[in-house]
Design a protein around this motif. Structure first.
Motif, PDB file in Angstrom:
ATOM      1  N   UNK B  66       0.852  -1.176   0.000  1.00  0.00           N
ATOM      2  CA  UNK B  66       0.000   0.000   0.000  1.00  0.00           C
ATOM      3  C   UNK B  66       0.890   1.229   0.000  1.00  0.00           C
ATOM      4  N   UNK B  67       0.728   2.067  -0.995  1.00  0.00           N
ATOM      5  CA  UNK B  67       1.514   3.300  -1.027  1.00  0.00           C
ATOM      6  C   UNK B  67       1.183   4.128   0.203  1.00  0.00           C
ATOM      7  N   UNK B  68       2.192   4.783   0.743  1.00  0.00           N
ATOM      8  CA  UNK B  68       1.935   5.621   1.903  1.00  0.00           C
ATOM      9  C   UNK B  68       2.755   6.888   1.818  1.00  0.00           C
ATOM     10  N   UNK B  69       2.168   7.977   2.279  1.00  0.00           N
ATOM     11  CA  UNK B  69       2.908   9.237   2.340  1.00  0.00           C
ATOM     12  C   UNK B  69       3.498   9.431   3.733  1.00  0.00           C
ATOM     13  N   UNK B  70       3.338   8.412   4.565  1.00  0.00           N
ATOM     14  CA  UNK B  70       3.834   8.526   5.933  1.00  0.00           C
ATOM     15  C   UNK B  70       5.019   7.595   6.139  1.00  0.00           C
ATOM     16  N   UNK B  71       6.232   8.118   6.094  1.00  0.00           N
ATOM     17  CA  UNK B  71       7.383   7.236   6.276  1.00  0.00           C
ATOM     18  C   UNK B  71       7.402   6.583   7.663  1.00  0.00           C
ATOM     19  N   UNK B  72       6.766   7.221   8.630  1.00  0.00           N
ATOM     20  CA  UNK B  72       6.833   6.693   9.989  1.00  0.00           C
ATOM     21  C   UNK B  72       5.605   5.866  10.379  1.00  0.00           C
ATOM     22  N   UNK B  73       4.779   5.529   9.382  1.00  0.00           N
ATOM     23  CA  UNK B  73       3.548   4.801   9.698  1.00  0.00           C
ATOM     24  C   UNK B  73       3.835   3.503  10.443  1.00  0.00           C
ATOM     25  N   UNK B  74       4.802   2.732   9.936  1.00  0.00           N
ATOM     26  CA  UNK B  74       5.077   1.446  10.559  1.00  0.00           C
ATOM     27  C   UNK B  74       5.609   1.626  11.990  1.00  0.00           C
ATOM     28  N   UNK B  75       6.390   2.701  12.175  1.00  0.00           N
ATOM     29  CA  UNK B  75       6.915   2.983  13.507  1.00  0.00           C
ATOM     30  C   UNK B  75       5.785   3.310  14.478  1.00  0.00           C
ATOM     31  N   UNK B  76       4.873   4.175  14.024  1.00  0.00           N
ATOM     32  CA  UNK B  76       3.737   4.577  14.860  1.00  0.00           C
ATOM     33  C   UNK B  76       2.888   3.354  15.205  1.00  0.00           C
ATOM     34  N   UNK B  77       2.643   2.536  14.195  1.00  0.00           N
ATOM     35  CA  UNK B  77       1.832   1.336  14.390  1.00  0.00           C
ATOM     36  C   UNK B  77       2.476   0.416  15.444  1.00  0.00           C
ATOM     37  N   UNK B  78       3.760   0.138  15.271  1.00  0.00           N
ATOM     38  CA  UNK B  78       4.437  -0.751  16.221  1.00  0.00           C
ATOM     39  C   UNK B  78       4.501  -0.159  17.618  1.00  0.00           C
ATOM     40  N   UNK B  79       4.691   1.145  17.698  1.00  0.00           N
ATOM     41  CA  UNK B  79       4.758   1.793  19.002  1.00  0.00           C
ATOM     42  C   UNK B  79       3.446   1.554  19.760  1.00  0.00           C
ATOM     43  N   UNK B  80       2.331   1.754  19.077  1.00  0.00           N
ATOM     44  CA  UNK B  80       1.028   1.564  19.724  1.00  0.00           C
ATOM     45  C   UNK B  80       0.783   0.098  20.070  1.00  0.00           C
ATOM     46  N   UNK B  81       1.204  -0.795  19.179  1.00  0.00           N
ATOM     47  CA  UNK B  81       1.021  -2.228  19.441  1.00  0.00           C
ATOM     48  C   UNK B  81       1.849  -2.653  20.657  1.00  0.00           C
ATOM     49  N   UNK B  82       3.071  -2.151  20.716  1.00  0.00           N
ATOM     50  CA  UNK B  82       3.926  -2.448  21.868  1.00  0.00           C
ATOM     51  C   UNK B  82       3.278  -1.952  23.160  1.00  0.00           C
ATOM     52  N   UNK B  83       2.727  -0.739  23.120  1.00  0.00           N
ATOM     53  CA  UNK B  83       2.136  -0.166  24.328  1.00  0.00           C
ATOM     54  C   UNK B  83       0.975  -1.023  24.823  1.00  0.00           C
ATOM     55  N   UNK B  84       0.308  -1.718  23.880  1.00  0.00           N
ATOM     56  CA  UNK B  84      -0.836  -2.559  24.239  1.00  0.00           C
ATOM     57  C   UNK B  84      -0.432  -4.022  24.439  1.00  0.00           C
ATOM     58  N   UNK B  85       0.859  -4.316  24.344  1.00  0.00           N
ATOM     59  CA  UNK B  85       1.375  -5.689  24.405  1.00  0.00           C
ATOM     60  C   UNK B  85       0.738  -6.596  23.358  1.00  0.00           C
ATOM     61  N   UNK B  86       0.396  -5.986  22.247  1.00  0.00           N
ATOM     62  CA  UNK B  86      -0.171  -6.763  21.140  1.00  0.00           C
ATOM     63  C   UNK B  86       0.973  -7.204  20.221  1.00  0.00           C
ATOM     64  N   UNK B  87       0.726  -8.199  19.363  1.00  0.00           N
ATOM     65  CA  UNK B  87       1.788  -8.608  18.435  1.00  0.00           C
ATOM     66  C   UNK B  87       2.139  -7.452  17.491  1.00  0.00           C
ATOM     67  N   UNK B  88       3.431  -7.254  17.276  1.00  0.00           N
ATOM     68  CA  UNK B  88       3.830  -6.203  16.353  1.00  0.00           C
ATOM     69  C   UNK B  88       3.930  -6.772  14.944  1.00  0.00           C
ATOM     70  N   UNK B  89       4.143  -5.904  13.991  1.00  0.00           N
ATOM     71  CA  UNK B  89       4.191  -6.379  12.607  1.00  0.00           C
ATOM     72  C   UNK B  89       5.633  -6.448  12.105  1.00  0.00           C
ATOM     73  N   UNK B  90       6.580  -6.496  13.019  1.00  0.00           N
ATOM     74  CA  UNK B  90       7.970  -6.329  12.620  1.00  0.00           C
ATOM     75  C   UNK B  90       8.660  -7.512  11.993  1.00  0.00           C
TER      76      UNK B  90
END
Lengths: 378, 395
Positions: B66-90
């Motif tokens: 998926x094209x994205x204009x947000x270079x930090x999207x994956x970082x933001x996503x993982x940060x939130x997943x980590x905060x919730x102790x959910x599986x990350x996408x890394x």
């Protein structure tokens, strides 16, 4: 998120680096340790000619309207060569306080003279038994006809003997434990009742105890609101602290580089000592801490420039950067072996300053208390 | 210089938080850093993210991205997943997809990348062996070409996802005569292949990892990633993605905040823990170390989004600092808890009734030691920084 300096900031960095490498070699730093003034008036004039003394001031007074990040860029370069100068007390602290709290008349009188290097102002905040803050100030200012009378003792006042004026923070009301009731005075350093006693320091810089005995100060020398200094001064103090952090980051980079190069060349047991893991791990951890301190310092500057909450972040920056410089200078000397503790080797210049700067402008414990207040008391 | 996230990134963060609060169940949080997709609940959770297109952000559309204009999207996503102790996408994205896109054949890209981005297949990373730990390039698991197939024999150790993975991303020795870094290749092995035996290894906190034995396992030669004997280069590049994606400071921040809340509301000898001067200094000191972790994280991310830049050094610094902070923090927290600190969990992971903070701090303490050594830990990271960044001579 963008972690790059602007083109102008890179230019300032490059100019400062090549200028200071030439104009401020370690031989000068050593010479100034034993000089009367503790800084070089010739170098100070050249810094004025480069426009550095006007960096943070509005252009209507001859300044460049730049931000705390720009102070950080310059501060790092000053620190890289351990440049001794009144830059932080005169430009960042006193100048900053005048720009933030001064009357139009005071700004017009002092800022252009600071910028041109003609006027030096020493910054007298801290006292014995008090931390680097608006607390613990026992100096009082009592109103008399047409002015105030100041009494008290200030400590750790840098370049007081060379200064034309002293910026003194005193209680016009309130008590020593409180930041309420503080007022700033910009008094003539030669006023009757001002006594300077030089302090011998680890860094061999010029610091003084300033005894104020019934010093008469005209009402015109009040800077900013009576009883309301601290809210205006706190951000200026934080800016000074962040500039010192930048200085310490620059200095840490130099001592780390010296140790790293030494480790590549020094042969023991038939090979360079830099090939031993014990040495490698010291240098690897220290450089990581320096980069962390650098980034946190820039982050604090960015927060100040953008008027974001900055108390905790400045506290973290000073606490960590002070510890980092102390550690980098200590490890740096250690890697040099016996040589590292030899007076004529430059490691000792860093070693003495590393510990002093960790303790000055608020030691790590002071700033940790500030952090704890912010984290635990609301 | 700008440390702020963009409005678009902040809006995305809000969207992620909303998703997490809707999709999170008690079955999902994992004590493993980054969370294994070893249960249907966790897999479903990630599939829901895949359906939203969040696994494919920033990857080429040609392979399901998926094209994205947000270079930090994956970082933001993982940060939130980590905060919730959910599986990350890394892990799958960071290592397998990035390496396939950079080095894999067109066939491998088409076969695997779209399925990974839809969360249809799970992976195990298999580099470590009994005699190839810190000295990872010493791996001996042998692959010999026999006609159109490689025949693999050897053993892999600490292969965390092996017991549920569909494929194993495997480092093998293809040239035993070359210097050890130059005889390694990367193969994709189907876990259903005959000749694979998996036995569990239980970690100190009761999570499962595995030994994997390979006995004449046959793999089509098309499953070679990139060129033969260049595997070491691919592995070291990908370790960077792993260090960057999996060692975010966010879990540390979460634990720190939880503990701060705890000391504010807990009394010992009738006094608030938060009023004890020693506790105050400890908490303040730790907050500084955590903040430095955040700064090194920022640097890593800011460099990682630069085109064609592999943040090898930044990732090593991040990894080193994370290990140091986690061990220091969990140890200090246990000291503050005193004897309650050693009230742990039973074998079914239930905390004893009198344990504070669900016995998690004891888990964190044990786990932090693991973090100091896993996936090129603190000391190996220092070696990397010393050699590659400081140019110090090798011993």
């Amino acid at each position: 998120m963008d972690m790059e300096f602007t083109e102008e900031q890179r230019q300032l960095m490059n100019t400062a680096r090549s200028f200071l490498e030439k104009e401020c070699p370690s031989a000068l730093v050593r010479e100034l340790e034993t000089s009367d003034l503790g800084f070089s008036p010739g170098l100070w004039r050249k810094m004025a000619n480069l426009g550095w003394l006007g960096l943070p001031f509005p252009d209507e007074y001859g300044g460049y309207d730049l931000g705390v990040i720009d102070l950080v860029v310059l501060g790092k370069e000053l620190g890289r060569v351990l440049c001794p100068s009144p830059y932080i007390p005169t430009v960042v602290l006193a100048g900053g306080a005048i720009a933030a709290a001064g009357s139009e008349e005071q700004k017009k009188t002092h800022l252009p003279r600071i910028i041109s290097g003609e006027e030096l102002i020493a910054f007298a905040l801290q006292e014995s038994g008090g931390s680097y803050s608006g607390r613990g100030i026992k100096t009082t200012a009592t109103e008399t006809d047409g002015g105030y009378v100041l009494s008290g003792t200030k400590m750790f006042v840098e370049f007081a003997e060379a200064a034309d004026r002293l910026l003194v923070v005193a209680h016009t009301s309130g008590d020593a434990d409180s930041t309420d009731g503080l007022t700033m005075f910009l008094l003539d350093a030669k006023s009757a009742g001002v006594k300077l006693t030089p302090l011998s320091t680890l860094a061999r810089d010029r610091q003084y105890r300033v005894d104020l005995t019934d010093v008469k100060v005209p009402g015109d020398d009040i800077l900013g609101p009576v009883d309301g200094a601290w809210p205006l001064l706190e951000k200026t103090v934080h800016t000074g602290v962040v500039t010192l952090c930048a200085y310490m980051v620059g200095a840490s980079e130099t001592i780390h580089h010296m140790a790293n190069e030494f480790a590549k060349e020094r042969i023991q047991f038939g090979r360079p000592i830099g090939s031993f893991q014990a040495i490698q791990h010291y240098l690897a951890q220290t450089i990581t801490e320096i980069i962390g301190a650098d980034t946190l310092t820039i982050y604090a500057a960015w927060a100040l420039d953008n008027d974001l909450p900055h108390r905790t972040i400045v506290a973290k920056a000073k606490s960590f950067t002070g510890d980092t410089f102390k550690q980098a200078s200590s490890i740096g000397a250690q890697i040099h072996g016996g040589l590292g503790y030899n007076e004529e080797v430059d490691t000792t210049l860093f070693l003495r300053r590393g510990k002093q700067y960790q303790l000055s402008m608020g030691d790590s414990g002071h700033w940790e208390d500030v952090i704890a207040e912010e984290l635990l008391d609301n | 210089m700008n440390f702020a996230f963009t409005k678009e990134e902040e809006a995305f963060r809000a969207e992620v938080r909303e998703f997490i609060s809707g999709a999170m169940t008690d079955e999902i949080p994992s004590r493993w850093l980054g969370g294994l997709l070893d249960t249907p609940a966790r897999q479903d959770f990630v599939t829901k993210m895949a359906d939203k297109g969040w696994l494919s952000i920033g990857f080429p559309e040609k392979y399901g991205g998926t094209e994205s204009t947000m270079p930090l999207a994956q970082y933001v996503l993982n940060e939130e997943l980590h905060m919730a102790q959910a599986p990350i996408v890394g892990k799958n994205l960071g290592v397998v997809v990035n390496t396939l896109l950079h080095q894999g054949s067109e066939e491998l890209k088409q076969e695997f990348v779209p399925r990974i981005l839809r969360n249809e297949i799970q992976w195990a990373l298999a580099y470590t062996e009994p005699d190839a730990g810190s000295d990872l390039a010493n791996m001996q698991c042998r692959a010999v070409l026999d006609g159109d197939e490689y025949v693999i024999n050897g053993q892999k150790r600490f292969i965390t996802s092996a017991h549920f993975a569909d494929y194993m991303w495997t480092g093998v020795r293809t040239d035993p005569d070359a210097p050890k870094h130059k005889g390694i290749s990367l193969l994709i092995i189907d876990m259903d292949s005959p000749g694979i035996t998996i036995t569990p290894i239980w970690t100190i906190i009761g999570e499962r990892t595995n030994d994997v034995f390979l006995d004449n396992v046959r793999v089509p030669k098309e499953r070679l990633v990139g060129e033969e004997n260049k595997g070491w280069q691919y592995i070291t590049e990908a370790l960077t993605y792993e260090r960057f994606a999996m060692t975010s400071i966010a879990p540390t921040v979460r634990k720190f905040q939880r503990f701060v809340d705890f000391v504010k509301e807990t009394e010992v000898d009738g006094k608030r823990l938060a009023d004890d001067p020693v506790v105050r200094r400890k908490i303040a000191r730790l907050s500084v170390l955590v903040e430095i972790g955040r700064m090194l994280d920022f640097r890593c991310v800011a460099m990682a989004v630069k085109p064609d830049y592999v943040p090898y050094i930044e990732a090593a610094m991040n990894k080193m600092w994370g290990g140091i902070v986690e061990t220091e923090m969990s140890d200090q927290f246990l000291d503050i808890l005193g004897p309650h600190g050693y009230l742990w969990k039973d074998r079914e992971a239930n905390a004893s009734e009198d344990a504070l903070l669900d016995g998690d701090v004891a888990d964190d303490y044990l786990w932090a030691g693991h973090q100091r050594v896993a996936a090129a830990g603190v000391d190996i990271s220092k070696n990397i920084i010393a050699r590659r960044y400081l140019n110090l001579p090798s011993s």
